[in-house]
Design a protein around this motif. Structure first.
Motif, mmCIF file in Angstrom:
data_model
loop_
_atom_site.group_PDB
_atom_site.id
_atom_site.type_symbol
_atom_site.label_atom_id
_atom_site.label_comp_id
_atom_site.label_asym_id
_atom_site.label_seq_id
_atom_site.Cartn_x
_atom_site.Cartn_y
_atom_site.Cartn_z
ATOM 1 N N PRO A 208 7.662 51.725 122.011
ATOM 2 C CA PRO A 208 6.983 52.855 122.680
ATOM 3 C C PRO A 208 6.838 53.841 121.673
ATOM 4 O O PRO A 208 7.501 54.210 120.932
ATOM 5 N N ALA A 209 5.497 54.266 121.585
ATOM 6 C CA ALA A 209 5.094 55.362 120.424
ATOM 7 C C ALA A 209 5.904 56.385 120.366
ATOM 8 O O ALA A 209 6.093 57.052 119.318
ATOM 9 N N ASN A 210 6.567 56.787 121.462
ATOM 10 C CA ASN A 210 7.247 58.135 121.117
ATOM 11 C C ASN A 210 8.645 58.102 120.998
ATOM 12 O O ASN A 210 9.248 59.108 120.632
ATOM 13 N N VAL A 211 9.229 56.835 120.688
ATOM 14 C CA VAL A 211 10.615 56.782 120.311
ATOM 15 C C VAL A 211 10.662 56.607 118.924
ATOM 16 O O VAL A 211 10.018 56.385 118.049
ATOM 17 N N TYR A 212 11.968 57.056 118.534
ATOM 18 C CA TYR A 212 12.350 56.991 117.096
ATOM 19 C C TYR A 212 12.933 55.818 116.492
ATOM 20 O O TYR A 212 12.997 55.554 115.316
ATOM 21 N N TRP A 213 13.442 54.906 117.554
ATOM 22 C CA TRP A 213 13.912 53.718 116.849
ATOM 23 C C TRP A 213 12.949 52.661 116.499
ATOM 24 O O TRP A 213 11.809 52.933 116.950
ATOM 25 N N GLY A 214 13.130 51.558 116.072
ATOM 26 C CA GLY A 214 12.075 50.631 115.752
ATOM 27 C C GLY A 214 12.535 49.281 116.245
ATOM 28 O O GLY A 214 13.084 49.187 117.273
ATOM 29 N N ILE A 215 11.962 48.187 115.501
ATOM 30 C CA ILE A 215 11.597 46.892 116.107
ATOM 31 C C ILE A 215 13.095 46.109 116.225
ATOM 32 O O ILE A 215 13.367 45.531 117.157
ATOM 33 N N ARG A 216 14.091 46.524 115.139
ATOM 34 C CA ARG A 216 15.120 45.713 115.066
ATOM 35 C C ARG A 216 16.332 46.333 116.361
ATOM 36 O O ARG A 216 16.967 45.562 116.982
ATOM 37 N N THR A 217 16.093 47.767 116.499
ATOM 38 C CA THR A 217 16.774 48.364 117.411
ATOM 39 C C THR A 217 16.330 48.064 118.987
ATOM 40 O O THR A 217 17.059 47.697 119.777
ATOM 41 N N GLN A 218 15.116 47.581 118.763
ATOM 42 C CA GLN A 218 14.574 47.118 120.199
ATOM 43 C C GLN A 218 14.874 45.723 120.496
ATOM 44 O O GLN A 218 15.375 45.404 121.670
ATOM 45 N N ARG A 219 15.060 45.006 119.576
ATOM 46 C CA ARG A 219 15.521 43.685 120.036
ATOM 47 C C ARG A 219 16.965 43.766 120.256
ATOM 48 O O ARG A 219 17.349 42.953 121.160
ATOM 49 N N ALA A 220 17.755 44.602 119.633
ATOM 50 C CA ALA A 220 19.132 44.761 120.161
ATOM 51 C C ALA A 220 19.185 45.033 121.678
ATOM 52 O O ALA A 220 19.915 44.819 122.327
ATOM 53 N N VAL A 221 18.477 46.012 121.934
ATOM 54 C CA VAL A 221 18.360 46.460 123.221
ATOM 55 C C VAL A 221 18.076 45.189 124.172
ATOM 56 O O VAL A 221 18.740 45.148 125.446
ATOM 57 N N ASP A 222 16.990 44.659 123.989
ATOM 58 C CA ASP A 222 16.312 43.320 124.902
ATOM 59 C C ASP A 222 17.430 42.430 124.793
ATOM 60 O O ASP A 222 17.606 41.836 125.991
ATOM 61 N N ASN A 223 18.311 41.988 123.627
ATOM 62 C CA ASN A 223 18.990 40.826 124.100
ATOM 63 C C ASN A 223 20.476 40.992 124.166
ATOM 64 O O ASN A 223 21.289 40.149 124.443
ATOM 65 N N LEU A 224 20.737 42.351 123.776
ATOM 66 C CA LEU A 224 22.347 42.553 123.818
ATOM 67 C C LEU A 224 22.711 43.799 124.649
ATOM 68 O O LEU A 224 23.512 44.366 124.382
ATOM 69 N N SER A 225 22.409 43.869 125.998
ATOM 70 C CA SER A 225 22.870 44.829 126.938
ATOM 71 C C SER A 225 23.822 44.444 127.672
ATOM 72 O O SER A 225 23.601 43.517 128.672
ATOM 73 N N ILE A 226 25.000 44.863 127.250
ATOM 74 C CA ILE A 226 26.127 44.061 128.054
ATOM 75 C C ILE A 226 26.652 45.272 129.067
ATOM 76 O O ILE A 226 26.899 44.912 130.235
ATOM 77 N N THR A 227 27.224 46.479 128.584
ATOM 78 C CA THR A 227 27.898 47.384 129.226
ATOM 79 C C THR A 227 26.937 48.386 129.924
ATOM 80 O O THR A 227 27.416 49.076 131.179
ATOM 81 N N GLY A 228 25.660 48.558 129.785
ATOM 82 C CA GLY A 228 24.783 49.823 130.173
ATOM 83 C C GLY A 228 25.093 50.941 129.631
ATOM 84 O O GLY A 228 24.503 51.894 129.934
ATOM 85 N N THR A 229 26.195 51.093 128.549
ATOM 86 C CA THR A 229 26.688 52.263 128.039
ATOM 87 C C THR A 229 25.985 52.381 126.689
ATOM 88 O O THR A 229 26.508 51.479 125.677
ATOM 89 N N PRO A 230 25.119 53.146 126.266
ATOM 90 C CA PRO A 230 24.461 53.047 124.892
ATOM 91 C C PRO A 230 25.397 54.107 124.050
ATOM 92 O O PRO A 230 26.268 54.868 124.623
ATOM 93 N N ILE A 231 25.141 53.905 122.957
ATOM 94 C CA ILE A 231 26.053 54.585 121.865
ATOM 95 C C ILE A 231 25.789 55.991 121.746
ATOM 96 O O ILE A 231 26.458 57.007 121.447
ATOM 97 N N SER A 232 24.755 56.372 122.481
ATOM 98 C CA SER A 232 24.368 57.783 122.649
ATOM 99 C C SER A 232 25.336 58.497 123.472
ATOM 100 O O SER A 232 25.473 59.756 123.272
#
Length: 471
Positions: free
Chosen positions: A32-56
């Protein structure tokens, strides 16, 4: 590069969603053009969503990452590894993060493999893309400022993540320490209010010799004071960090100098007194001792608070379930605040087991620090809330039921202990049994049976005298 793509939108048809394309070793990925994270973060979100609790959801961890990245930029400039223009943009971004901005740009799950690699990547990409904006470039234009080559310069997850975790725990403990102090003051205040009020101190859940109700509340405050001191000790152990354990990108001959300069800048940025681990090689893959110790102290506090809640609940239970000594709060006879704190204590005890296993299980390198920090953060946050709940929702309104206490103490079998030397053990136990069976007071039965003169009996059974002798 940037482009616009079309994406479906559930039952509302379609809409245009601006995206940018980034590349890594696995290929390209739309972000998404408006976010500040990049491709490696996106892959982590896509592949390793376990608890649904983000580090934010853990602002202390995000702020600690901002502190470390700012200190690293300053150290790299001093060592000639990074130009001042890029460093200034990185530092400005880190300060935004520490002021509470950009926290929603940390979407990776709190439970992750790789010993926190996804967290470090997330921080590097957010800082890089925001810094690019400050320099007048578009997000993803990494040839101007790169997440790894510039933001993560002279660092690795192996030293960034453990240090960020330690700083985050220190910051979180500050809030818990304040909450414990608030509860300590509340117990002290309640002890002062209860001066001169007596109750029969139970032994094996049976009535015994009366003691001042003040003493019971003061025991809890003294317990908290001791636990507070142990928690401070644990906090100090967390201030030994392993920054510089893996100095990637810095000239090896400057590695010791980098470590010292980096710690100096981190002390200045964080305001915390920090020391460098004596053996960086051991501190990086093996040492979770400070986390284990902290968890043990948190368990100690949890057990003590849960026991205090149990001790407060039973004396307020009333005639239907036991001896009533206190009124918890007006208009609500159910001890829900106490039950909430009990449940927090159970969680903390369970978290301690989780932390123990996570610290013990890592093979050659501890890959499970994310779980350790997640569990510690929950324990610290929930314990702070529990302490404030007790102080603000329970102790503020708890009162002694003096009439019930007086009636209970007059009939307490424990009172006859004071009569043994004067009327003999046989007569004393007989009177105690009669008082229990008939509900009549000890004094009434002793006088009725002519065992003692009224004036002598009054002196012997003086509650204040009995309480004073117990101190």
């Amino acid at each position: 590069m940037n482009k616009t793509t079309i994406r479906p939108r559930t039952d509302r048809g379609i809409r245009e969603v601006p995206t940018r394309i980034e590349y890594d070793i696995l290929g390209e990925r739309e972000i998404p053009a408006n976010v500040y994270w990049g491709i490696r973060t996106q892959r982590a979100v896509d592949n390793l969503s376990i608890t649904g609790t983000p580090i934010s959801q853990y602002p202390h961890l995000i702020n600690a990452l901002g502190m470390i990245k700012e200190a690293a930029a300053r150290a790299n400039v001093e060592l000639g590894q990074l130009d001042s223009e890029r460093a200034d943009a990185i530092i400005a971004t880190c300060r935004e993060i520490r002021s509470g901005q950009l926290h929603d740009q940390f979407p990776v799950d709190v439970i992750q493999g790789g010993a926190g690699t996804a967290t470090n990547i997330n921080a590097n990409e957010v800082i890089a893309n925001r810094a690019l904006e400050l320099l007048g470039h578009s997000k993803g234009a990494y040839h101007h400022l790169h997440p790894n080559e510039h933001v993560n310069l002279s660092q690795s997850t192996a030293d960034v993540y453990p240090t960020a975790g330690r700083l985050a725990m220190v910051l979180g403990l500050h809030d818990l320490l304040l909450a414990m102090s608030e509860l300590f003051i509340a117990f002290e205040s309640k002890a002062n209010e209860a001066q001169g009020v007596l109750n029969a101190s139970p032994s094996q859940l049976q009535g015994a010799v009366p003691v001042a109700l003040e003493q019971k509340f003061r025991v809890y405050s003294e317990m908290l004071e001791e636990d507070h001191a142990r928690l401070l000790d644990a906090s100090h152990l967390l201030r030994e960090v392993n920054l510089g354990a893996t100095v990637i990108g810095a000239d090896l001959k400057d590695s010791k100098r980098y470590t010292d300069i980096m710690r100096h800048h981190l002390v200045a940025v964080s305001g915390l007194h920090l020391t460098t681990a004596g053996n960086l090689g051991d501190a990086t893959p093996y040492d979770c001792g400070a986390f284990i110790h902290l968890s043990g102290v948190l368990k100690r506090i949890a057990v003590n608070l849960s026991k205090a809640c149990n001790n407060l609940r039973l004396p307020s239970s009333g005639q239907g379930a036991g001896r009533k000594e206190t009124n918890l709060w007006p208009g609500n006879i159910n001890p829900v605040a106490l039950e909430v704190v009990n449940q927090v204590a159970f969680e903390v005890i369970g978290n301690d087991i989780t932390i123990t296993m996570a610290a013990e299980t890592g093979q050659l390198h501890n890959a499970f620090e994310p779980l350790i920090l997640h569990s510690l953060s929950k324990s610290i946050t929930h314990m702070a809330a529990a302490c404030r709940t007790l102080a603000r929702r329970l102790l503020i309104s708890i009162t002694a039921d003096e009439e019930a206490l007086r009636h209970s103490d007059e009939g307490s079998a424990g009172l006859v202990a004071a009569l043994n030397p004067h009327i003999g053990y046989t007569a004393a136990t007989r009177v105690a049994k009669q008082a229990q069976m008939t509900g009549r007071s000890i004094a009434e039965l002793v006088l009725e049976q002519g065992l003692l003169p009224a004036d002598e009996l009054a002196a012997l059974l003086c509650p204040l005298k009995s309480a004073a002798e117990q101190r």
